[in-house]
Motif scaffolding. Structure first.
Motif, short mmCIF file in Angstrom:
data_model
loop_
_atom_site.label_atom_id
_atom_site.label_comp_id
_atom_site.label_asym_id
_atom_site.label_seq_id
_atom_site.Cartn_x
_atom_site.Cartn_y
_atom_site.Cartn_z
N ARG B 8 0.83 -1.20 0.00
CA ARG B 8 0.00 0.00 0.00
C ARG B 8 0.86 1.26 0.00
O ARG B 8 0.47 2.28 -0.53
N SER B 11 1.37 3.03 -3.23
CA SER B 11 0.28 3.69 -3.93
C SER B 11 0.27 5.19 -3.64
O SER B 11 0.09 5.60 -2.50
N ARG B 13 -1.94 7.35 -4.29
CA ARG B 13 -3.24 7.83 -3.82
C ARG B 13 -3.39 7.61 -2.32
O ARG B 13 -3.83 8.48 -1.57
N TRP B 14 -2.99 6.38 -1.89
CA TRP B 14 -3.06 6.06 -0.46
C TRP B 14 -2.23 7.07 0.34
O TRP B 14 -2.66 7.59 1.35
#
Lengths: 230, 258
Positions: B8, B11, B13-14
């Motif tokens: 994660r 990412s 965006r995360w």
């Protein structure tokens, strides 16, 4: 296993002899760094002061700096020809690992640039009135030092091979990495001139060469893969 | 499953959404720490017996020097993680860290020479630490420039990462060799004030300043990375929604430093 090793060796020696032959056909290019070295050293007394005392005291550092700049001069061209005519892509497709090919190319580059510079340096040292006892350490330290600088510079050349005007970027990338070599090399000569034992500096340069031989070829190979495949 | 958190991290965006929540309290905390540390150091710490008030620049200078060196390793580690696991976000962190590190080395050099003038009598001295900082600046600039001149974004990231990793091998060697060079060419007049003999009344604000600088570095790294995320992901849907949606708090956060 043995077969693979034999293939690697024949591939590397093929690249090695090809590069040597290419260099021989462009003999005039070989003289470029040497002429630059000669001219730069000639300008020095004219720009500073021709007294033997001053020249003798700055000679170790100046010879080293000018040799460093001379190796930088042709660094840009190390992979340029292979990149332009597509040989670089072939090297990457070839069965032998790219870092061995790179090592062969750097070895040829050093044989045709660094080694002549190191051999020519004592002659220019006479012109700069380098004191007795500095000549052998100058040649030895430049022989080792130019080999380290060729390996470091090849990384810069590999990273900038895809750029049209990569010369300035190459200088900016490579210069800080050259710094330890320059310090140790120039120090080797000046401590020899001062009458001290210089084997420590030579050992350090040799250690640097060993480290560069381990670290740089894979890094250069990685850089070539990145910069030529886009 | 155990590795899910790690993936994660890759990412953008995360990261963007997570940091939007963090910034709400982290940014005020950093500013408060910086203000307290600097005001304490610059106004309330006692005057130095030998250097007078000019020593106070240490509260700006020394943490910047620490962070500029730490920042190089953060940049290189981010680049290495990006190369090994082929993640997008670490590359963005690396590209964000380069100009911050360059700015910190410039700040270190500038404050150092401002301090050097009243203390050493010269703005620039070929001292081991001066040279090391200058070389560090060149190393940062090399990465910034290489990232800018490359035609393709993806290749630029990897090239910068390789250069940064080779630099990490070289940074200790440069540091040692410059130090060694300095000990051979030692000029007679210069003496550093011993760091170990610093009085607690000056040490505590200094430590607070270092903590504040760490927070400040993290804050600017986050903000620069957010900017990088927005620029690179400009065509994705979530950025479109983010920018298009009215009354969105994240928008101002991202554009503040764009």
């Amino acid at each position: 296993m043995d077969d693979q090793r034999g293939d690697n060796w024949s591939g590397v020696s093929a690249v090695f002899s090809r590069d040597l032959r290419l260099m021989w056909r462009h003999r005039s290019d070989l003289a470029n760094p040497l002429i630059f070295f000669l001219i730069a050293i000639t300008l020095l007394p004219l720009g500073v002061d021709p007294s033997r005392q001053l020249l003798g005291s700055i000679a170790p550092g100046m010879l080293w700096i000018m040799a460093l700049l001379a190796t930088l001069l042709s660094m840009d061209l190390l992979f340029r020809g292979d990149y332009d005519d597509g040989s670089l892509a072939q090297f990457q497709l070839a069965p032998q690992p790219l870092y061995l090919t790179v090592l062969a190319k750097v070895a040829v580059y050093w044989l045709t640039t660094g080694l002549p510079l190191a051999l020519m340096a004592p002659l220019l040292a006479v012109m700069l009135a380098l004191p007795e006892g500095g000549y052998i350490p100058l040649t030895l330290s430049l022989t080792l030092g130019t080999a380290v600088m060729s390996l470091i510079g090849a990384l810069g050349a590999a990273l900038t091979v895809c750029l049209r005007s990569g010369g300035l970027v190459l200088t900016l990338i490579v210069m800080p990495l050259y710094l330890p070599v320059l310090i140790i090399g120039a120090n080797c000569v000046s401590s020899a001139v001062a009458g001290f034992d210089y084997s420590r500096e030579l050992a350090l340069l040799g250690a640097g060469l060993a480290l560069a031989l381990i670290v740089m070829p894979p890094a250069i190979a990685g850089a070539l893969r990145i910069s030529s495949n886009q | 499953m155990a590795w899910q958190w790690f993936h994660r991290l890759g990412s953008p965006r995360w990261f963007y959404e997570k940091t939007s929540r963090w910034l709400v309290w982290f940014a005020p905390l950093t500013i408060a720490l910086l203000l307290i540390g600097l005001i304490w150091g610059l106004a309330f710490a006692p005057i130095d017996a030998k250097q007078g008030n000019s020593y106070r620049i240490i509260f700006i200078h020394m943490p910047a020097a620490v962070l500029s060196l730490v920042g190089y390793y953060i940049m290189a580690i981010a680049g290495g993680v990006g190369l090994i696991w082929r993640m997008k976000l670490p590359f963005m962190v690396m590209q964000a860290a380069a100009p911050i590190g360059a700015a910190l080395t410039i700040l270190t050099l500038a404050t150092g020479s401002l301090w050097g003038y009243p203390t050493w009598g010269t703005f620039w001295e070929w001292d081991a630490r001066n040279i090391f900082m200058l070389v560090l600046l060149f190393l940062y600039l090399g990465i910034v420039v290489l990232g800018k001149v490359y035609p393709v974004r993806d290749a630029a990231d990897k090239a910068c990462a390789i250069l940064a990793l080779v630099g990490t091998v070289n940074v200790p060697i440069i540091y040692k060799s410059v130090d060694w060079w300095y000990s051979l060419h030692q000029p007679a007049s210069i003496k550093f004030t011993g760091a170990s003999s610093i009085h607690p009344s000056m040490l505590y604000p200094l430590l607070l300043c270092i903590v504040a600088y760490y927070c400040f570095y993290t804050l600017s790294l986050i903000l620069y990375t957010r900017r990088e995320v927005l620029v690179r992901e400009a065509r994705t849907q979530w950025v479109g929604e983010l920018v298009g949606a009215p009354n969105n708090g994240d928008k101002s956060g991202g554009e503040r430093h764009a």
